[in-house]
Design a protein around this motif. Structure first.
Motif: not given
Length: 138
Positions: A20-21, A80-82, A123-124, A128-129
């Protein structure tokens, strides 16, 4: 030594969060480089030529595109507010694919469809961490 062991030693763990990153940062940088920054740097030219499929006026359409292609990718990249930040860009892409370029084949619009897949996944799934969002939750 197993390939997965030496690779993870070299570049870190292979986890969904690392994926995800990678998707967030590379997708956001691509959008900034290909779409956002050129629109900002050539604002007058873009204003004269931008399509206005929602009939909001060219200036408002361009400002919305700049928000979706400059501000939102930065938020997505840092996580941030991804999920929320991915939505304006997804909306812009869908408007572009269905209203501005309805005559394109899948092959013609493959770049747009791939970006829809990347930002739709973000969006779904969320950030991630490795994100500001995860830091705020902890």
């Amino acid at each position: 030594m197993k390939p997965s062991h030496w690779l993870s030693t070299l570049i870190g763990p292979f986890t969904p969060d690392a994926g995800l990153l990678f998707a967030r940062v590379t997708g956001a940088l691509l959008v900034l480089h290909v779409h956002g920054l050129p629109k900002l740097l050539h604002f007058s030219d873009e204003l004269a030529h931008i399509d206005d499929p929602l009939h909001m006026g060219r200036a408002l359409t361009l400002y919305c595109a700049l928000f979706a292609e400059l501000v939102c990718p930065v938020l997505v990249a840092v996580g941030l507010l991804t999920r929320l930040a991915a939505l304006p860009f997804l909306f812009l892409l869908l408007v572009s694919m269905f209203l501005v370029h309805p005559d394109w084949s899948i092959a013609d619009g493959q770049f747009g469809w791939l970006l829809i897949i990347v930002f739709g996944t973000i969006a779904v799934s969320g950030a991630g961490k490795y994100s500001v969002d995860a830091h705020w939750r902890s």
